[in-house]
Design an enzyme around this catalytic site. Structure first.
Site, mmCIF file in Angstrom:
data_model
loop_
_atom_site.group_PDB
_atom_site.id
_atom_site.type_symbol
_atom_site.label_atom_id
_atom_site.label_comp_id
_atom_site.label_asym_id
_atom_site.label_seq_id
_atom_site.Cartn_x
_atom_site.Cartn_y
_atom_site.Cartn_z
ATOM 1 N N LYS A 72 0.828 -1.199 0.000
ATOM 2 C CA LYS A 72 0.000 0.000 0.000
ATOM 3 C C LYS A 72 0.868 1.258 0.000
ATOM 4 O O LYS A 72 1.909 1.306 0.658
ATOM 5 C CB LYS A 72 -0.870 -0.005 1.266
ATOM 6 C CG LYS A 72 -1.778 1.194 1.431
ATOM 7 C CD LYS A 72 -2.962 1.122 0.510
ATOM 8 C CE LYS A 72 -3.961 2.246 0.799
ATOM 9 N NZ LYS A 72 -5.098 2.210 -0.141
ATOM 10 N N CYS A 165 -1.955 9.805 -6.853
ATOM 11 C CA CYS A 165 -3.163 9.425 -6.114
ATOM 12 C C CYS A 165 -4.197 10.545 -6.194
ATOM 13 O O CYS A 165 -3.927 11.680 -5.794
ATOM 14 C CB CYS A 165 -2.845 9.134 -4.649
ATOM 15 S SG CYS A 165 -4.315 8.641 -3.717
#
Length: 227
Positions: A72, A165
């Site tokens: 992650k 992101c």
């Protein structure tokens, strides 16, 4: 016909047909490749996303046929991400705007985490990759230095620098701004001992065609990475 049936067909002795010879030698295609000199048994592996936040979740990827395991995207400290609800799942697709909930970079570079995540790897050689997405340029520099100094560096195949992101409230997407991305990469390149770590850059993913839609943009992006 099934492959086994094709391979069992006899090649007549009276012909030297290349076609028949190639059928006889037919094998399943290889999915092996390499990225930045890192060998992968399969060219497909996971993206850093909602199901990569823990050693247990990463362990499921390690035990699969995926070519690598990507953790992650981490921040300097643990964070919870966006308010709930933030995911939608159906049988056909899923949507998420999680806001990078993660356990902090120290967790993903910890030797115990890596060992637990990779314990089920049937090949015992699958690359483990770390991803970071700092809230600021200094955050990214700080995390890269932590990775370079961590005792488990030899267990980390490479680093993904996530500049794309889209789901963190109040945080712009750096990969949309070529000048800012250039500054980030130039700064990272000057970190002492950066050559000890292989680094990849995550740009705009599924939006790349929409965002980078002209030849000059692709050429400018290429220039940034090459330089």
């Amino acid at each position: 016909l099934p492959v086994d049936a094709i391979l069992s067909l006899p090649i007549p002795k009276y012909t030297s047909s290349p076609f028949l010879v190639s059928i006889n030698r037919l094998t399943m295609p290889s999915l092996k490749t390499s990225v930045a000199g890192i060998p992968l048994d399969c060219c497909v592996y996971n993206a850093s996303g909602p199901r990569t936040g823990s050693a247990a979740a990463l362990g499921k990827i390690a035990s699969s046929a995926a070519g690598a395991v990507l953790a992650k995207s981490a921040t300097c400290l643990e964070q919870r991400g966006n308010p709930l609800p933030r995911t939608w799942i159906s049988e056909e697709a899923s949507l998420n705007s999680e806001g990078l909930p993660n356990s902090g970079v120290d967790y993903y570079i910890n030797s115990d985490t890596i060992d637990d995540a990779m314990a089920g790897d049937p090949t015992k050689k699958k690359p483990y990759m770390v991803s970071i997405s700092g809230k600021t340029l200094q955050d990214n520099v700080t995390m890269i230095k932590q990775i370079l100094d961590c005792p488990s560096l030899d267990k980390i195949a490479c680093l993904e620098l996530n500049l794309a992101c889209p789901n963190v409230i109040g945080k712009p997407i750096i990969a949309y701004d070529f000048d800012q991305m250039k500054t980030v990469l130039e700064t990272v390149a000057k970190i002492p001992n950066i050559g000890k770590l292989k680094i990849g850059v995550k740009v705009c993913g599924k939006n790349i065609v929409r965002i980078y839609c002209s030849s000059p943009q692709f050429k400018w992006l290429d220039k940034i990475f090459v330089n």
